[in-house]
Design a protein around this motif. Structure first.
Motif, PDB file in Angstrom:
ATOM      1  N   CYS A  37       8.612   2.957  -3.942  1.00 26.13           N
ATOM      2  CA  CYS A  37       9.184   2.128  -5.046  1.00 26.13           C
ATOM      3  C   CYS A  37       8.934   2.582  -6.444  1.00 26.13           C
ATOM      4  O   CYS A  37       8.011   2.038  -6.960  1.00 26.13           O
ATOM      5  CB  CYS A  37       9.123   0.661  -4.764  1.00 26.13           C
ATOM      6  SG  CYS A  37       9.953   0.188  -3.061  1.00 26.13           S
ATOM      7  N   PRO A  38       8.853   3.835  -6.824  1.00 25.87           N
ATOM      8  CA  PRO A  38       8.029   4.346  -7.901  1.00 25.87           C
ATOM      9  C   PRO A  38       8.363   3.731  -9.342  1.00 25.87           C
ATOM     10  O   PRO A  38       7.520   4.046 -10.243  1.00 25.87           O
ATOM     11  CB  PRO A  38       8.534   5.895  -7.977  1.00 25.87           C
ATOM     12  CG  PRO A  38      10.019   5.917  -7.375  1.00 25.87           C
ATOM     13  CD  PRO A  38       9.949   4.768  -6.118  1.00 25.87           C
ATOM     14  N   ASP A  39       9.397   2.806  -9.430  1.00 24.93           N
ATOM     15  CA  ASP A  39       9.425   2.106 -10.530  1.00 24.93           C
ATOM     16  C   ASP A  39       8.364   0.936 -10.493  1.00 24.93           C
ATOM     17  O   ASP A  39       8.404   0.253 -11.656  1.00 24.93           O
ATOM     18  CB  ASP A  39      11.079   1.680 -10.717  1.00 24.93           C
ATOM     19  CG  ASP A  39      11.699   2.509 -10.904  1.00 24.93           C
ATOM     20  OD1 ASP A  39      11.609   3.710 -11.481  1.00 24.93           O
ATOM     21  OD2 ASP A  39      13.103   2.618 -10.591  1.00 24.93           O
ATOM     22  N   GLU A  43       1.207  -4.277  -7.914  1.00 21.91           N
ATOM     23  CA  GLU A  43       1.180  -5.746  -8.389  1.00 21.91           C
ATOM     24  C   GLU A  43       2.573  -6.053  -8.497  1.00 21.91           C
ATOM     25  O   GLU A  43       2.982  -7.222  -8.252  1.00 21.91           O
ATOM     26  CB  GLU A  43       0.221  -5.922  -9.569  1.00 21.91           C
ATOM     27  CG  GLU A  43       0.547  -7.570 -10.091  1.00 21.91           C
ATOM     28  CD  GLU A  43      -0.636  -7.670 -11.016  1.00 21.91           C
ATOM     29  OE1 GLU A  43      -0.660  -8.914 -11.800  1.00 21.91           O
ATOM     30  OE2 GLU A  43      -1.604  -7.043 -11.462  1.00 21.91           O
ATOM     31  N   GLN A  44       3.498  -5.507  -9.171  1.00 19.92           N
ATOM     32  CA  GLN A  44       4.927  -5.745  -9.446  1.00 19.92           C
ATOM     33  C   GLN A  44       5.528  -5.670  -8.244  1.00 19.92           C
ATOM     34  O   GLN A  44       6.462  -6.664  -8.010  1.00 19.92           O
ATOM     35  CB  GLN A  44       5.574  -4.508 -10.424  1.00 19.92           C
ATOM     36  CG  GLN A  44       5.018  -4.601 -11.775  1.00 19.92           C
ATOM     37  CD  GLN A  44       5.429  -3.278 -12.563  1.00 19.92           C
ATOM     38  OE1 GLN A  44       5.637  -2.040 -12.248  1.00 19.92           O
ATOM     39  NE2 GLN A  44       5.832  -3.308 -13.908  1.00 19.92           N
ATOM     40  N   LEU A  45       5.520  -5.052  -7.137  1.00 24.11           N
ATOM     41  CA  LEU A  45       5.950  -5.120  -6.026  1.00 24.11           C
ATOM     42  C   LEU A  45       5.764  -6.426  -5.227  1.00 24.11           C
ATOM     43  O   LEU A  45       6.582  -7.319  -4.781  1.00 24.11           O
ATOM     44  CB  LEU A  45       5.404  -4.146  -4.933  1.00 24.11           C
ATOM     45  CG  LEU A  45       6.007  -4.173  -3.417  1.00 24.11           C
ATOM     46  CD1 LEU A  45       7.295  -3.627  -3.339  1.00 24.11           C
ATOM     47  CD2 LEU A  45       4.788  -3.340  -2.617  1.00 24.11           C
ATOM     48  N   ARG A 136       6.070  -4.997   2.735  1.00 27.26           N
ATOM     49  CA  ARG A 136       4.650  -5.117   2.936  1.00 27.26           C
ATOM     50  C   ARG A 136       4.381  -3.271   3.376  1.00 27.26           C
ATOM     51  O   ARG A 136       3.057  -2.771   3.328  1.00 27.26           O
ATOM     52  CB  ARG A 136       4.232  -5.728   4.276  1.00 27.26           C
ATOM     53  CG  ARG A 136       2.774  -5.720   4.447  1.00 27.26           C
ATOM     54  CD  ARG A 136       2.341  -6.640   5.549  1.00 27.26           C
ATOM     55  NE  ARG A 136       2.840  -6.293   6.924  1.00 27.26           N
ATOM     56  CZ  ARG A 136       2.442  -5.651   7.908  1.00 27.26           C
ATOM     57  NH1 ARG A 136       1.351  -4.765   7.384  1.00 27.26           N
ATOM     58  NH2 ARG A 136       2.903  -5.418   9.054  1.00 27.26           N
ATOM     59  N   ALA A 137       5.112  -2.732   3.914  1.00 28.48           N
ATOM     60  CA  ALA A 137       4.990  -1.296   4.205  1.00 28.48           C
ATOM     61  C   ALA A 137       4.776  -0.492   2.964  1.00 28.48           C
ATOM     62  O   ALA A 137       4.146   0.275   2.723  1.00 28.48           O
ATOM     63  CB  ALA A 137       6.275  -0.829   4.954  1.00 28.48           C
ATOM     64  N   ASP A 138       5.639  -0.936   1.882  1.00 29.50           N
ATOM     65  CA  ASP A 138       5.721  -0.496   0.424  1.00 29.50           C
ATOM     66  C   ASP A 138       4.131  -0.543  -0.041  1.00 29.50           C
ATOM     67  O   ASP A 138       3.591   0.191  -0.492  1.00 29.50           O
ATOM     68  CB  ASP A 138       6.805  -0.883  -0.305  1.00 29.50           C
ATOM     69  CG  ASP A 138       7.962  -0.678   0.039  1.00 29.50           C
ATOM     70  OD1 ASP A 138       8.085   0.525   0.596  1.00 29.50           O
ATOM     71  OD2 ASP A 138       8.914  -1.643  -0.155  1.00 29.50           O
ATOM     72  N   ALA A 139       3.604  -1.629   0.314  1.00 33.30           N
ATOM     73  CA  ALA A 139       2.433  -1.917  -0.302  1.00 33.30           C
ATOM     74  C   ALA A 139       1.176  -1.399   0.456  1.00 33.30           C
ATOM     75  O   ALA A 139       0.254  -0.776  -0.263  1.00 33.30           O
ATOM     76  CB  ALA A 139       2.040  -3.797  -0.382  1.00 33.30           C
ATOM     77  N   THR A 140       1.410  -1.149   1.647  1.00 32.02           N
ATOM     78  CA  THR A 140       0.262  -0.500   2.340  1.00 32.02           C
ATOM     79  C   THR A 140       0.235   0.981   2.262  1.00 32.02           C
ATOM     80  O   THR A 140      -0.742   1.481   1.957  1.00 32.02           O
ATOM     81  CB  THR A 140       0.413  -0.871   3.932  1.00 32.02           C
ATOM     82  OG1 THR A 140       1.799  -0.262   4.357  1.00 32.02           O
ATOM     83  CG2 THR A 140       0.147  -2.164   4.307  1.00 32.02           C
ATOM     84  N   TYR A 235      14.665   3.196   6.954  1.00 34.66           N
ATOM     85  CA  TYR A 235      14.630   2.495   5.647  1.00 34.66           C
ATOM     86  C   TYR A 235      14.089   3.428   4.462  1.00 34.66           C
ATOM     87  O   TYR A 235      13.722   2.727   3.473  1.00 34.66           O
ATOM     88  CB  TYR A 235      13.721   1.066   5.492  1.00 34.66           C
ATOM     89  CG  TYR A 235      14.406  -0.182   6.149  1.00 34.66           C
ATOM     90  CD1 TYR A 235      14.487  -1.091   5.217  1.00 34.66           C
ATOM     91  CD2 TYR A 235      14.571  -0.439   7.576  1.00 34.66           C
ATOM     92  CE1 TYR A 235      15.114  -2.216   5.604  1.00 34.66           C
ATOM     93  CE2 TYR A 235      15.072  -1.588   7.916  1.00 34.66           C
ATOM     94  CZ  TYR A 235      15.393  -2.386   7.132  1.00 34.66           C
ATOM     95  OH  TYR A 235      16.328  -3.555   7.434  1.00 34.66           O
ATOM     96  N   ARG A 236      14.028   4.468   4.716  1.00 36.02           N
ATOM     97  CA  ARG A 236      13.544   5.693   3.643  1.00 36.02           C
ATOM     98  C   ARG A 236      12.161   5.472   3.173  1.00 36.02           C
ATOM     99  O   ARG A 236      11.917   5.380   2.337  1.00 36.02           O
ATOM    100  CB  ARG A 236      14.625   5.587   2.643  1.00 36.02           C
ATOM    101  CG  ARG A 236      15.946   5.689   3.099  1.00 36.02           C
ATOM    102  CD  ARG A 236      17.289   6.194   2.048  1.00 36.02           C
ATOM    103  NE  ARG A 236      17.015   5.292   0.893  1.00 36.02           N
ATOM    104  CZ  ARG A 236      17.485   5.821  -0.283  1.00 36.02           C
ATOM    105  NH1 ARG A 236      18.232   6.767  -0.411  1.00 36.02           N
ATOM    106  NH2 ARG A 236      17.319   4.799  -1.243  1.00 36.02           N
TER     107      ARG A 236
END
Length: 264
Positions: A37-39, A43-45, A136-140, A235-236
């Motif tokens: 989620c490169p935008d 912390e924003q996530l 949570r996958a994005d965060a890890t 889920y890309r």
């Protein structure tokens, strides 16, 4: 498709909140960019995820019969200041307790507005389970930490994603999923599958809308790998070239799907 029990979703939300809090307090750089989620920064996530949980908590607790604007949700923006993992952790802990408490008190059949036409609290228990599981996958990934998820949750997340794509095709005239009509089919095959789990899917793209089912069938292209890896790729969140994955057949069809199944 058979859903998981309401209490199972509630338990998993609580579990996923604890795991996300562990990322926040792991020493990870909260200002790091999230690769998937490169935008957003990490912390924003986290603030986005917690804000979504608080939004749903308010709707479930008040039995909202129409959408509540996000700007009307108290505390949805998170703690004041930035870069404070302790404050972010405490806010997430309160958020998780609030949502799980509201969902358990409501039960699955309580009438609540929902964007997919499923007007009950059970819809939100399931939706928030998978919202936080994937984020949570994005965060890890941003924190360079390992990730896994329970098989029943991973399989249900794939089911729900396919249902969302179906809904987007029916409901959103400009959604890219409307372009998914194409000759061919996709098979998702979890190599750690069991007969009880039945973690295989066939997606038929040949009609006016997708048709899918659980099962093992020959298809135009197959995506094989451990269930968690298949989930993340679908889920890309994981590249198709990852070593734990195997693509058999017409890879272009799978890429065509991934480019257009983007809602959410």
């Amino acid at each position: 498709m058979t859903l998981l029990a309401h209490d199972r979703y509630c338990d998993e939300i609580a579990h996923q909140v604890r795991l996300l809090r562990a990322v926040v307090t792991s020493g990870a750089d909260l200002s790091a960019t999230v690769p998937t989620c490169p935008d957003w920064t990490l912390e924003q996530l986290v603030r986005h995820t917690g804000g979504a949980l608080r939004w749903v908590e308010l709707m479930v607790r008040t039995r909202a019969q129409e959408e509540i604007p996000e700007e009307q949700v108290p505390g949805a923006e998170g703690p004041e200041g930035e870069g404070d993992p302790a404050a972010l952790d405490a806010w997430l802990a309160d958020t998780g307790e609030m949502l799980v408490g509201a969902l358990r008190e409501a039960g699955p059949d309580a009438k609540v507005w929902g964007w997919a036409g499923v007007l009950n609290a059970g819809f939100w228990a399931r939706r928030m389970t998978h919202e936080i599981t994937i984020h949570r996958a994005d965060a890890t990934l941003a924190a360079k930490l390992p990730y896994d998820v329970a098989p029943d949750i991973a399989a249900d997340a794939i089911d729900e994603w396919l249902e969302i794509v179906e809904w987007a095709q029916r409901t959103l005239p400009d959604d890219p999923s409307r372009e998914l009509q194409r000759s061919g089919s996709i098979h998702l095959h979890a190599t750690d599958n069991t007969p009880e789990l039945n973690a295989e899917w066939v997606i038929d793209l040949t009609g006016d809308a997708i048709v899918w089912r659980r099962g093992h069938e020959k298809a135009t292209v197959a995506l094989r790998g451990p269930l968690t890896a298949v989930l993340l790729a679908f889920y890309r969140r994981l590249p198709l070239d990852s070593p734990e994955l195997e693509v058999l057949g017409e890879r272009e069809l799978l890429e065509f799907w991934l480019e257009r199944a983007t809602f959410g």
